[in-house]
Design a protein around this motif. Structure first.
Motif, PDB file in Angstrom:
ATOM      1  N   ASP A  96       0.818  -1.217   0.000  1.00 54.15           N
ATOM      2  CA  ASP A  96       0.000   0.000   0.000  1.00 54.15           C
ATOM      3  C   ASP A  96       0.852   1.267   0.000  1.00 54.15           C
ATOM      4  O   ASP A  96       0.531   2.244  -0.656  1.00 54.15           O
ATOM      5  CB  ASP A  96      -0.927   0.038   1.238  1.00 54.15           C
ATOM      6  CG  ASP A  96      -1.858  -1.138   1.264  1.00 54.15           C
ATOM      7  OD1 ASP A  96      -2.616  -1.310   0.306  1.00 54.15           O
ATOM      8  OD2 ASP A  96      -1.802  -1.917   2.223  1.00 54.15           O
ATOM      9  N   ILE A 151      -9.999  -6.236   4.954  1.00 51.17           N
ATOM     10  CA  ILE A 151     -10.129  -5.650   3.613  1.00 51.17           C
ATOM     11  C   ILE A 151     -10.286  -6.779   2.585  1.00 51.17           C
ATOM     12  O   ILE A 151      -9.318  -7.461   2.257  1.00 51.17           O
ATOM     13  CB  ILE A 151      -8.869  -4.810   3.258  1.00 51.17           C
ATOM     14  CG1 ILE A 151      -8.330  -4.043   4.471  1.00 51.17           C
ATOM     15  CG2 ILE A 151      -9.105  -3.943   2.021  1.00 51.17           C
ATOM     16  CD1 ILE A 151      -8.819  -2.666   4.671  1.00 51.17           C
ATOM     17  N   GLY A 152     -11.493  -6.920   2.084  1.00 51.38           N
ATOM     18  CA  GLY A 152     -11.757  -7.874   1.006  1.00 51.38           C
ATOM     19  C   GLY A 152     -11.877  -9.313   1.464  1.00 51.38           C
ATOM     20  O   GLY A 152     -11.500  -9.676   2.582  1.00 51.38           O
ATOM     21  N   ASN A 187     -13.952 -11.142   2.689  1.00 52.38           N
ATOM     22  CA  ASN A 187     -14.734 -11.517   3.887  1.00 52.38           C
ATOM     23  C   ASN A 187     -13.910 -12.167   4.994  1.00 52.38           C
ATOM     24  O   ASN A 187     -14.444 -12.913   5.817  1.00 52.38           O
ATOM     25  CB  ASN A 187     -15.848 -12.505   3.494  1.00 52.38           C
ATOM     26  CG  ASN A 187     -17.162 -11.790   3.371  1.00 52.38           C
ATOM     27  OD1 ASN A 187     -17.403 -10.834   4.115  1.00 52.38           O
ATOM     28  ND2 ASN A 187     -17.994 -12.220   2.442  1.00 52.38           N
ATOM     29  N   TYR A 229     -15.672  -4.703   8.043  1.00 50.97           N
ATOM     30  CA  TYR A 229     -15.433  -5.377   6.767  1.00 50.97           C
ATOM     31  C   TYR A 229     -15.495  -4.384   5.607  1.00 50.97           C
ATOM     32  O   TYR A 229     -16.407  -3.573   5.529  1.00 50.97           O
ATOM     33  CB  TYR A 229     -16.481  -6.469   6.534  1.00 50.97           C
ATOM     34  CG  TYR A 229     -16.306  -7.667   7.444  1.00 50.97           C
ATOM     35  CD1 TYR A 229     -15.580  -8.782   7.020  1.00 50.97           C
ATOM     36  CD2 TYR A 229     -16.847  -7.675   8.727  1.00 50.97           C
ATOM     37  CE1 TYR A 229     -15.410  -9.877   7.867  1.00 50.97           C
ATOM     38  CE2 TYR A 229     -16.672  -8.767   9.578  1.00 50.97           C
ATOM     39  CZ  TYR A 229     -15.960  -9.864   9.136  1.00 50.97           C
ATOM     40  OH  TYR A 229     -15.786 -10.931   9.961  1.00 50.97           O
ATOM     41  N   PHE A 230     -14.518  -4.458   4.733  1.00 52.62           N
ATOM     42  CA  PHE A 230     -14.534  -3.674   3.489  1.00 52.62           C
ATOM     43  C   PHE A 230     -14.606  -4.680   2.343  1.00 52.62           C
ATOM     44  O   PHE A 230     -13.783  -5.592   2.282  1.00 52.62           O
ATOM     45  CB  PHE A 230     -13.259  -2.821   3.361  1.00 52.62           C
ATOM     46  CG  PHE A 230     -13.164  -1.753   4.420  1.00 52.62           C
ATOM     47  CD1 PHE A 230     -13.599  -0.463   4.160  1.00 52.62           C
ATOM     48  CD2 PHE A 230     -12.648  -2.048   5.680  1.00 52.62           C
ATOM     49  CE1 PHE A 230     -13.528   0.518   5.141  1.00 52.62           C
ATOM     50  CE2 PHE A 230     -12.569  -1.075   6.665  1.00 52.62           C
ATOM     51  CZ  PHE A 230     -13.001   0.220   6.392  1.00 52.62           C
ATOM     52  N   SER A 231     -15.577  -4.506   1.445  1.00 59.54           N
ATOM     53  CA  SER A 231     -15.762  -5.558   0.439  1.00 59.54           C
ATOM     54  C   SER A 231     -14.665  -5.545  -0.631  1.00 59.54           C
ATOM     55  O   SER A 231     -14.284  -6.594  -1.147  1.00 59.54           O
ATOM     56  CB  SER A 231     -17.137  -5.439  -0.207  1.00 59.54           C
ATOM     57  OG  SER A 231     -17.279  -4.148  -0.742  1.00 59.54           O
ATOM     58  N   LYS A 232     -14.102  -4.369  -0.929  1.00 63.37           N
ATOM     59  CA  LYS A 232     -13.130  -4.304  -2.033  1.00 63.37           C
ATOM     60  C   LYS A 232     -11.733  -4.727  -1.549  1.00 63.37           C
ATOM     61  O   LYS A 232     -11.167  -4.084  -0.654  1.00 63.37           O
ATOM     62  CB  LYS A 232     -13.082  -2.863  -2.554  1.00 63.37           C
ATOM     63  CG  LYS A 232     -12.371  -2.740  -3.867  1.00 63.37           C
ATOM     64  CD  LYS A 232     -12.537  -1.340  -4.450  1.00 63.37           C
ATOM     65  CE  LYS A 232     -11.672  -1.207  -5.669  1.00 63.37           C
ATOM     66  NZ  LYS A 232     -10.839  -0.085  -5.703  1.00 63.37           N
ATOM     67  N   PRO A 233     -11.173  -5.771  -2.145  1.00 67.42           N
ATOM     68  CA  PRO A 233      -9.819  -6.171  -1.726  1.00 67.42           C
ATOM     69  C   PRO A 233      -8.787  -5.131  -2.148  1.00 67.42           C
ATOM     70  O   PRO A 233      -9.031  -4.342  -3.053  1.00 67.42           O
ATOM     71  CB  PRO A 233      -9.562  -7.479  -2.470  1.00 67.42           C
ATOM     72  CG  PRO A 233     -10.814  -7.844  -3.158  1.00 67.42           C
ATOM     73  CD  PRO A 233     -11.699  -6.645  -3.202  1.00 67.42           C
ATOM     74  N   ARG A 234      -7.630  -5.148  -1.493  1.00 72.87           N
ATOM     75  CA  ARG A 234      -6.519  -4.305  -1.946  1.00 72.87           C
ATOM     76  C   ARG A 234      -6.146  -4.768  -3.348  1.00 72.87           C
ATOM     77  O   ARG A 234      -6.186  -5.971  -3.641  1.00 72.87           O
ATOM     78  CB  ARG A 234      -5.296  -4.501  -1.047  1.00 72.87           C
ATOM     79  CG  ARG A 234      -5.471  -3.966   0.334  1.00 72.87           C
ATOM     80  CD  ARG A 234      -4.138  -4.093   1.076  1.00 72.87           C
ATOM     81  NE  ARG A 234      -4.195  -3.419   2.342  1.00 72.87           N
ATOM     82  CZ  ARG A 234      -4.379  -4.036   3.512  1.00 72.87           C
ATOM     83  NH1 ARG A 234      -4.524  -5.343   3.566  1.00 72.87           N
ATOM     84  NH2 ARG A 234      -4.410  -3.349   4.628  1.00 72.87           N
ATOM     85  N   SER A 235      -5.708  -3.806  -4.170  1.00 75.34           N
ATOM     86  CA  SER A 235      -5.376  -4.158  -5.546  1.00 75.34           C
ATOM     87  C   SER A 235      -4.267  -5.228  -5.571  1.00 75.34           C
ATOM     88  O   SER A 235      -3.198  -5.047  -4.988  1.00 75.34           O
ATOM     89  CB  SER A 235      -4.943  -2.869  -6.244  1.00 75.34           C
ATOM     90  OG  SER A 235      -4.092  -3.125  -7.281  1.00 75.34           O
TER      91      SER A 235
END
Ligand SMILES: NC(=O)c1ccc[n+]([C@@H]2O[C@H](COP(=O)([O-])OP(=O)(O)OC[C@H]3O[C@@H](n4cnc5c(N)ncnc54)[C@H](O)[C@@H]3O)[C@@H](O)[C@H]2O)c1
Length: 348
Positions: A96, A240-241, A243, A304-310
């Protein structure tokens, strides 16, 4: 007295190397400027490790930047006759962070590795050069296998080629690498090239998750260390991502340093090894959270954040068979439970 140069000597891997090689009666020359504090803030500072090491007469500390090639050359020149090995563990270690600062990341991870290799060749070419690479050189290729989630954890869907973990046959091409993965891939390749072109002892260890008591775990780097620390402080934990189903295998820094020791006793030229805890030492975020919650009798606040790290890996397990075949005496002493219990006892 044989000497060993360790870059990043106060960081997780470097510090474990310092302790190990002092015990083996080496004179240890450490290079670390606490850049980790600059990257990750106060919680990332490794200053206390430096203070501790400086008390030992077998340790010589250099508070310099590995980008400072003049000062680096001086260290190599002054010690050239006695250098037994270089362990290059200094780095900007976060995916990141590199995304926000690709130039500085490249300068530290890629260009500085080339600087070190040049002085290794010029001043101590009979010694060995160990480079800490990463599984991020494979980019997001690991995400191309099909997965299923069962009870809070991903598993490979089919009995495919990589079901027991990823070996060195995995391609480093046709993928999204991340900026961190790119700078490390350059360094990884140039370390191999110095070995192959100049017939020098160089090796890349492509690690997954490394952990241990010397880790100054921060949100952007140091998965288990940060998780245990924030649970004890009753902080919220961001998932992050995926689940929380994402799986990592974990290797203790002391088991990793033992890999280096085995390599140094019988070095090869321009070699690459995937290294990690393997399937037995793998755990998902959900599983790690459940284990820590039950051990500490704490309910962790999770967001929880649904979008995973790139480019983040959904399931990464290391197949370290190539290393084990070449160095059969290497044994892993830390199970995942032992790793977690050690961290819990350390911070609790
Ligand atoms: N920890 C992991 O899970 C992991 C996984 C795969 C690969 N690796 C690799 O292993 C190596 C060591 O990782 P770590 O976990 O010990 O990281 P770390 O951040 O704990 O240690 C790195 C050390 O290097 C120092 N440093 C950084 N930039 C510097 C500079 N320009 N000049 C001098 N010192 C500098 C930092 O202050 C820090 O103490 C890195 O190359 C990393 O990419 C780590």
């Amino acid at each position: 007295m044989k000497k060993i140069i360790i870059t990043g000597s106060s960081g997780l891997v470097g510090a474990e190397c310092v302790k190990f090689f002092i015990k083996k009666n080496f004179k240890v020359i450490g290079i670390d400027n606490n850049m980790r504090k600059f990257f990750f803030g106060k919680s990332g500072s490794i200053h206390k490790n430096t203070i501790q090491f400086k008390k030992d007469s077998s340790y010589e500390h250099h508070n310099i930047d590995i980008r400072d090639h003049k000062k680096i050359e001086k260290i190599f020149k002054n010690n050239s006759k006695d250098i037994y090995a270089i362990i290059h563990a200094a780095a900007q270690p976060s995916h990141d962070w590199a995304y926000q600062n690709p130039l500085l990341d490249f300068d530290i991870n890629a260009r500085s590795t080339l600087i070190l290799l040049n002085y290794f060749k010029k001043y101590c070419k009979k010694s060995s050069f160990i480079f800490l690479s990463t599984n991020k050189v494979y980019g997001d290729n690991p995400n191309k296998i099909k997965l299923k989630s069962i009870n809070g954890r991903y598993y490979p869907k089919n009995k495919n080629h990589y079901a027991k973990g990823f070996n060195e046959e995995l391609s480093t091409d046709k993928c999204l690498h991340s900026f961190f993965g790119s700078s490390k891939l350059y360094a990884d390749i140039i370390v191999q090239e110095f070995g192959k072109n100049f017939n020098l002892n160089t090796v890349c260890f492509r690690a997954g998750c490394i952990t241990g008591p010397m880790h100054a775990g921060a949100e952007l780097h140091g998965f288990l260390s940060y998780l245990v620390k924030s649970t004890i402080k009753k902080n919220k934990y961001n998932i992050i991502g995926f689940n929380g189903n994402q799986v990592r295998d974990n290797i203790h820094s002391s088991d990793l340093v033992n890999c280096f020791w085995n390599y140094l006793k019988s070095p090869t030229k321009g070699e690459v090894y995937n290294i990690g805890g393997g399937l037995k030492n793998s755990i998902s975020i959900n599983e790690a959270l459940t284990y820590i919650e039950s051990k500490l009798n704490i309910k962790i606040k999770k967001k929880y954040f649904s979008k995973p790290r790139s480019g983040d890996h959904a399931w990464y397990v290391t197949d370290y068979l190539k290393f084990k075949k070449k160095y059969p005496k290497w044994v892993q002493k830390y199970s995942i439970k032992k790793i977690l219990d050690e961290l819990i006892n350390l911070y609790n």
